[in-house]
Design a protein around this motif. Structure first.
Motif, short mmCIF file in Angstrom:
data_model
loop_
_atom_site.label_atom_id
_atom_site.label_comp_id
_atom_site.label_asym_id
_atom_site.label_seq_id
_atom_site.Cartn_x
_atom_site.Cartn_y
_atom_site.Cartn_z
N HIS A 197 -19.52 13.29 26.62
CA HIS A 197 -18.16 13.61 27.01
C HIS A 197 -17.59 12.74 28.13
CE1 HIS A 197 -17.97 17.02 24.38
NE2 HIS A 197 -19.09 17.52 24.89
N ARG A 198 -18.42 12.18 28.96
CA ARG A 198 -17.91 11.48 30.14
C ARG A 198 -16.97 10.34 29.77
NH1 ARG A 198 -22.09 10.26 34.52
NH2 ARG A 198 -21.73 12.47 34.80
N LEU A 199 -17.38 9.46 28.86
CA LEU A 199 -16.54 8.33 28.49
C LEU A 199 -15.28 8.78 27.74
CD1 LEU A 199 -19.02 5.53 27.44
CD2 LEU A 199 -17.45 5.52 29.35
N SER A 200 -15.42 9.82 26.94
CA SER A 200 -14.25 10.32 26.21
C SER A 200 -13.23 10.91 27.17
CB SER A 200 -14.67 11.36 25.18
OG SER A 200 -15.52 10.78 24.22
N TYR A 201 -13.69 11.67 28.16
CA TYR A 201 -12.77 12.21 29.17
C TYR A 201 -12.11 11.09 29.97
CZ TYR A 201 -14.44 17.00 28.53
OH TYR A 201 -14.73 18.23 28.02
#
Length: 149
Positions: A105-109
């Motif tokens: 999720h980090r890169l998508s956020y």
């Protein structure tokens, strides 16, 4: 028994993050170019017009034809800004796809956040310029009696 969790690589999130950073950099460069000094002062423009009138009169008296007008140089500023805003939108969409596919999720956020911030930064900047212009006009109109009197 071992439980193995298969983690998908963050393909969409990573591409969205890279596109978001690129669009943010381009928008920042475009906004900083807004404050560049003007190319010519009004005195220079008036002098050039006077020279053109003199040369035109000399050609008319000599019977020479008028030269072909030179086309103005192309300005790609609006195209670059529009492209950067489209890339920011693509970064938001790719971040959303990464979240939908349950990638890390980090890169998508970050892709969604940076893409949205590039879009918002561009429009908030122009909103601030508009508000400052209105404040300037209101102050000029409010002090018009002291300016003319």
């Amino acid at each position: 028994m071992e439980q193995t969790i298969e983690e998908r690589p963050a393909k969409f999130g990573l591409v969205g993050f890279i596109l978001g950073i690129a669009s943010l950099v381009v928008v920042l460069i475009q906004l900083s170019a807004f404050f560049e000094p003007q190319e010519k002062s009004s005195g220079t423009v008036i002098g050039e017009i006077a020279v053109e009138i003199k040369q035109s009169a000399a050609r008319a008296l000599a019977g020479e034809p008028a030269p072909q007008p030179t086309p103005p140089p192309r300005n790609y500023r609006q195209f670059i800004t529009f492209s950067a805003l489209c890339v920011a939108g693509i970064a938001v969409v790719l971040g959303g796809i990464g979240l939908y596919r349950n990638e890390p999720h980090r890169l998508s956020y970050l892709a969604v956040g940076i893409g949205v911030s590039a879009l918002v930064m561009h429009y908030v900047f122009w909103l601030a310029i508009l508000i400052c212009g209105i404040a300037l006009l209101v102050s000029i109109i409010g002090n018009l009696d002291s300016i003319l009197g």
